[in-house]
Design a protein around this motif. Structure first.
Motif, PDB file in Angstrom:
ATOM      1  N   GLU A  11      -1.153   7.195  13.060  1.00 57.67           N
ATOM      2  CA  GLU A  11      -2.443   6.482  13.087  1.00 57.67           C
ATOM      3  C   GLU A  11      -2.366   5.174  12.307  1.00 57.67           C
ATOM      4  OE1 GLU A  11      -5.237   9.268  11.450  1.00 57.67           O
ATOM      5  OE2 GLU A  11      -5.201  10.538  13.244  1.00 57.67           O
ATOM      6  N   VAL A  12      -1.792   5.233  11.112  1.00 58.07           N
ATOM      7  CA  VAL A  12      -1.682   4.027  10.281  1.00 58.07           C
ATOM      8  C   VAL A  12      -0.706   3.041  10.927  1.00 58.07           C
ATOM      9  CG1 VAL A  12      -0.966   3.127   8.031  1.00 58.07           C
ATOM     10  CG2 VAL A  12      -2.334   5.229   8.172  1.00 58.07           C
TER      11      VAL A  12
ATOM     12  N   LYS B 146       0.850  -1.189   0.000  1.00 62.02           N
ATOM     13  CA  LYS B 146       0.000   0.000   0.000  1.00 62.02           C
ATOM     14  C   LYS B 146       0.884   1.236   0.000  1.00 62.02           C
ATOM     15  CE  LYS B 146      -4.301  -1.418   2.170  1.00 62.02           C
ATOM     16  NZ  LYS B 146      -5.229  -1.191   3.269  1.00 62.02           N
TER      17      LYS B 146
ATOM     18  N   ASP C 190      -3.939   0.668  -2.843  1.00 62.66           N
ATOM     19  CA  ASP C 190      -3.653  -0.742  -2.592  1.00 62.66           C
ATOM     20  C   ASP C 190      -3.038  -1.302  -3.867  1.00 62.66           C
ATOM     21  OD1 ASP C 190      -3.885  -3.610  -2.489  1.00 62.66           O
ATOM     22  OD2 ASP C 190      -5.290  -3.359  -0.819  1.00 62.66           O
TER      23      ASP C 190
ATOM     24  N   TYR D  61       0.655   5.428   0.804  1.00 61.23           N
ATOM     25  CA  TYR D  61      -0.082   6.496   1.475  1.00 61.23           C
ATOM     26  C   TYR D  61       0.566   7.816   1.074  1.00 61.23           C
ATOM     27  CZ  TYR D  61      -1.635   2.635   4.456  1.00 61.23           C
ATOM     28  OH  TYR D  61      -2.171   1.457   4.918  1.00 61.23           O
TER      29      TYR D  61
ATOM     30  N   ASN E 119       3.338   0.688   3.092  1.00 60.78           N
ATOM     31  CA  ASN E 119       3.236  -0.586   3.787  1.00 60.78           C
ATOM     32  C   ASN E 119       3.937  -1.597   2.890  1.00 60.78           C
ATOM     33  OD1 ASN E 119       2.392  -3.193   4.652  1.00 60.78           O
ATOM     34  ND2 ASN E 119       0.608  -2.298   5.644  1.00 60.78           N
TER      35      ASN E 119
ATOM     36  N   ILE F  15      -4.739   6.709  -0.562  1.00 63.69           N
ATOM     37  CA  ILE F  15      -4.287   5.370  -0.180  1.00 63.69           C
ATOM     38  C   ILE F  15      -4.484   4.483  -1.398  1.00 63.69           C
ATOM     39  CG2 ILE F  15      -4.572   3.401   1.362  1.00 63.69           C
ATOM     40  CD1 ILE F  15      -5.901   5.355   3.370  1.00 63.69           C
TER      41      ILE F  15
ATOM     42  N   ILE G 148       5.222  -0.527   8.155  1.00 66.38           N
ATOM     43  CA  ILE G 148       5.133   0.846   7.664  1.00 66.38           C
ATOM     44  C   ILE G 148       6.549   1.395   7.493  1.00 66.38           C
ATOM     45  CG2 ILE G 148       4.313   3.181   8.171  1.00 66.38           C
ATOM     46  CD1 ILE G 148       2.105   1.094   7.500  1.00 66.38           C
TER      47      ILE G 148
ATOM     48  N   TRP H 171      -1.013  11.298  10.698  1.00 67.72           N
ATOM     49  CA  TRP H 171      -1.582  10.254   9.846  1.00 67.72           C
ATOM     50  C   TRP H 171      -0.665   9.029   9.829  1.00 67.72           C
ATOM     51  CZ3 TRP H 171      -1.645  10.014   3.853  1.00 67.72           C
ATOM     52  CH2 TRP H 171      -2.564   9.060   3.422  1.00 67.72           C
TER      53      TRP H 171
ATOM     54  N   LYS I 161      -5.357  13.088   0.776  1.00 68.97           N
ATOM     55  CA  LYS I 161      -4.817  11.847   1.325  1.00 68.97           C
ATOM     56  C   LYS I 161      -5.222  10.748   0.359  1.00 68.97           C
ATOM     57  CE  LYS I 161      -4.879  12.976   6.257  1.00 68.97           C
ATOM     58  NZ  LYS I 161      -5.454  12.624   7.564  1.00 68.97           N
TER      59      LYS I 161
ATOM     60  N   SER J 266      -2.475   1.323  13.841  1.00 65.51           N
ATOM     61  CA  SER J 266      -3.491   0.361  13.402  1.00 65.51           C
ATOM     62  C   SER J 266      -2.843  -0.868  12.765  1.00 65.51           C
ATOM     63  CB  SER J 266      -4.483   1.001  12.449  1.00 65.51           C
ATOM     64  OG  SER J 266      -3.874   1.319  11.230  1.00 65.51           O
ATOM     65  N   THR J 267      -1.708  -0.693  12.102  1.00 65.60           N
ATOM     66  CA  THR J 267      -1.001  -1.822  11.502  1.00 65.60           C
ATOM     67  C   THR J 267      -0.318  -2.649  12.583  1.00 65.60           C
ATOM     68  OG1 THR J 267      -0.606  -0.511   9.518  1.00 65.60           O
ATOM     69  CG2 THR J 267       0.768  -2.451   9.811  1.00 65.60           C
TER      70      THR J 267
END
Length: 143
Positions: free
Chosen positions: A135-136, A30, A101, A32, A49, A99, A54, A132, A97, A139-140
């Protein structure tokens, strides 16, 4: 006219994605990408990612010149977006922003049009980017 605008806008956005995928050496799962376009200021950055981790630009390229070239090219792509919006009389997003995939080809985008990074708000684009990223990352990491 709206179709032409949408096509040009999407092409410019695709250039940002391609730039990021290429910078990551086609290894990213991914991408970002973050852009800030406010009055006389443009800022671009991205993180990635890769294999469930990350990675920032500093994790991908050891050469500072390569990183600066990447960031400069991203800012140029944001300037193209600004010019496309102005040309078609559309509002210029102040924040983007994106993202992407890389496996599915799915793109999620978020645009803001109010002042985000300015003397009025007292917020710098790097602060928003780092928030940001965090945050990512969180969460990862929790998965």
């Amino acid at each position: 006219m709206d179709r032409e605008f949408e096509d040009e806008f999407m092409d410019a956005q695709s250039q940002i994605i391609s730039l990021c995928v290429e910078f990551a050496g086609n290894r990213a799962d991914k991408v970002y990408a973050y852009g800030s376009v406010e009055e006389s200021s443009i800022s671009f950055n991205a993180f990635f990612n890769i294999d469930g981790q990350i990675k920032t630009t500093n994790n991908i390229a050891a050469d500072p010149d390569a990183i600066w070239d990447f960031l400069d090219l991203g800012e140029s792509d944001l300037e193209k977006i600004r010019q496309i919006c102005i040309h078609y009389g559309k509002p210029v997003p102040t924040e983007l922003k994106i993202i992407y995939d890389c496996k599915s080809g799915k793109i999620d985008t978020e645009y803001k049009y109010e002042s985000i990074c300015s003397a009025k708000t007292g917020t710098d684009s790097s602060e928003i980017f780092m928030k940001w990223l965090d945050e990512v990352f969180q969460s990862t990491w929790k998965r």
